[in-house]
Write an enzyme that holds these catalytic residues in place. Structure first.
Site, PDB file in Angstrom:
ATOM      1  N   HIS A 102      60.663  32.169  42.449  1.00 48.08           N
ATOM      2  CA  HIS A 102      62.030  32.432  41.872  1.00 48.08           C
ATOM      3  C   HIS A 102      62.885  31.924  42.807  1.00 48.08           C
ATOM      4  O   HIS A 102      62.622  31.983  43.875  1.00 48.08           O
ATOM      5  CB  HIS A 102      62.247  33.788  41.564  1.00 48.08           C
ATOM      6  N   GLU A 119      61.638  40.645  43.268  1.00 45.28           N
ATOM      7  CA  GLU A 119      61.141  41.795  42.522  1.00 45.28           C
ATOM      8  C   GLU A 119      60.180  42.317  43.287  1.00 45.28           C
ATOM      9  O   GLU A 119      59.716  41.953  44.482  1.00 45.28           O
ATOM     10  CB  GLU A 119      60.490  40.736  41.172  1.00 45.28           C
ATOM     11  N   HIS A 177      53.941  32.942  43.780  1.00 44.01           N
ATOM     12  CA  HIS A 177      53.062  34.109  43.192  1.00 44.01           C
ATOM     13  C   HIS A 177      52.471  33.964  41.564  1.00 44.01           C
ATOM     14  O   HIS A 177      53.062  33.096  40.973  1.00 44.01           O
ATOM     15  CB  HIS A 177      53.868  35.540  43.185  1.00 44.01           C
ATOM     16  N   ARG A 197      58.085  27.036  37.238  1.00 38.47           N
ATOM     17  CA  ARG A 197      56.678  27.082  37.138  1.00 38.47           C
ATOM     18  C   ARG A 197      56.059  25.807  37.887  1.00 38.47           C
ATOM     19  O   ARG A 197      56.595  24.808  37.820  1.00 38.47           O
ATOM     20  CB  ARG A 197      55.979  26.765  35.943  1.00 38.47           C
TER      21      ARG A 197
END
Length: 321
Positions: A102, A119, A177, A197
């Site tokens: 991200h 996150e 991740h 991605r």
């Protein structure tokens, strides 16, 4: 309008890697492979509506506009787009997620008004041997990673971690991740739907077509020297104490065990979000009480003041720093 804990109707998202496990929390799932339940959210791709009390039927965006700082606190708005700053999810991973990363808020290729995405994950349940991908191996540079992608050996560049219930992972923007098959996760994140991605196992999407990859954007935003990602076991020594799982510029998340009455309070700086992980109990405040159970998420307004948790349960608490 007297404040009270808000519970929302989840926005469910079908994902190629999802399943039906969220039904164990008593949630009524639509048909399909449901990978995400957006439990508390105020995003263009999903805004949750309140289901309890006087504000039932109102979207979180409407509550933001009508009650603003009183409910969300003086820090309770994104500086970039003015919206509610966090997104709370439950994730059911029946298959491996794509290897992803991200961006930060300042990445110049983000859509207008979109945030970056820092996150954290709390593992609610995991099948024996379940794994996640968490960061790059030591010494992996942009050039080496690009070459590994080109030669279809990206997995050689990635760290794998075996997980179990109770593990906690902090994932700052820029950290590569991926959740693996067989995990059920509570996710606290910036209010963002930005995912790049790197790799998706050659998998087809729900539409039967290969899913889009974002290799150049991914290579641009990865923090190759590390973004400060950390993970930990979260065994609690006692009841009535908070264990800090993640402390970021965007949220603080803590874990606590309730055994009997635990007196707490909100402040005018920030709302508080509670996720019930296991057990059962009650949230009590000046004007009422709510019975709560696993999988439920509650938004406690900043102006709620004194409240208490009572019963026998494990909870996560998130608020703004």
């Amino acid at each position: 309008m007297k404040p009270y804990p808000l519970q929302c109707k989840p926005e469910f998202k079908e994902r190629v890697w999802g399943g039906r496990a969220l039904a164990q929390f008593g949630l009524e799932l639509p048909e399909g492979h449901i990978g995400e339940g957006w439990m508390i959210g105020d995003h263009p791709n999903g805004t949750t509506s309140v289901v309890n009390g006087e504000l039932a039927g109102m979207g979180l965006d409407q509550i933001r506009e009508q009650y603003g700082e009183a409910f969300f606190g003086s820090k309770g708005f994104s500086k970039k787009n003015g919206r509610f700053p966090l997104l709370i999810k439950l994730l059911d991973c029946q298959d491996d997620l794509s290897v992803q990363v991200h961006p930060t808020d300042d990445y110049d290729r983000l859509p207008a008004g979109e945030l970056g995405k820092t996150e954290m994950w709390y593992i609610l349940d995991a099948k024996p041997g379940a794994k996640i991908i968490y960061g790059l191996k030591d010494g992996v540079t942009r050039e080496r990673l690009a070459q590994a992608i080109e030669e279809n050996r990206i997995m050689d560049a990635l760290n794998e971690v075996t997980v179990e219930a109770g593990d906690s992972f902090y994932i700052p923007a820029g950290t590569v991740h991926a959740l693996g098959a067989g995990v059920l996760v509570a996710e606290i994140q910036q209010n963002s739907d930005s995912t790049y991605r790197l790799y998706d196992y050659g998998r087809l999407g729900l539409d039967g077509k290969p899913r889009e990859l974002h290799v150049e954007d991914s290579l641009n935003v990865i923090a190759y020297e590390g973004a400060g990602a950390t993970y930990m076991k979260t065994d609690l020594n006692a009841s009535g104490e908070w264990l800090t799982l993640a402390r970021s510029p965007f949220f603080v998340t803590e874990k606590g065990r309730v055994s009997g009455e635990w007196k707490l309070q909100t402040t005018t700086d920030s709302f508080v979000i509670h996720i019930i992980c296991d057990g059962e109990g009650t949230i009590r405040w000046a004007d009422g009480e709510l019975r709560v159970k696993p999988g439920e998420c509650y938004l406690l307004p900043a102006n709620l003041g004194d409240y208490s948790l009572d019963g026998s349960m494990t909870v996560l608490r998130s608020y703004l720093p």
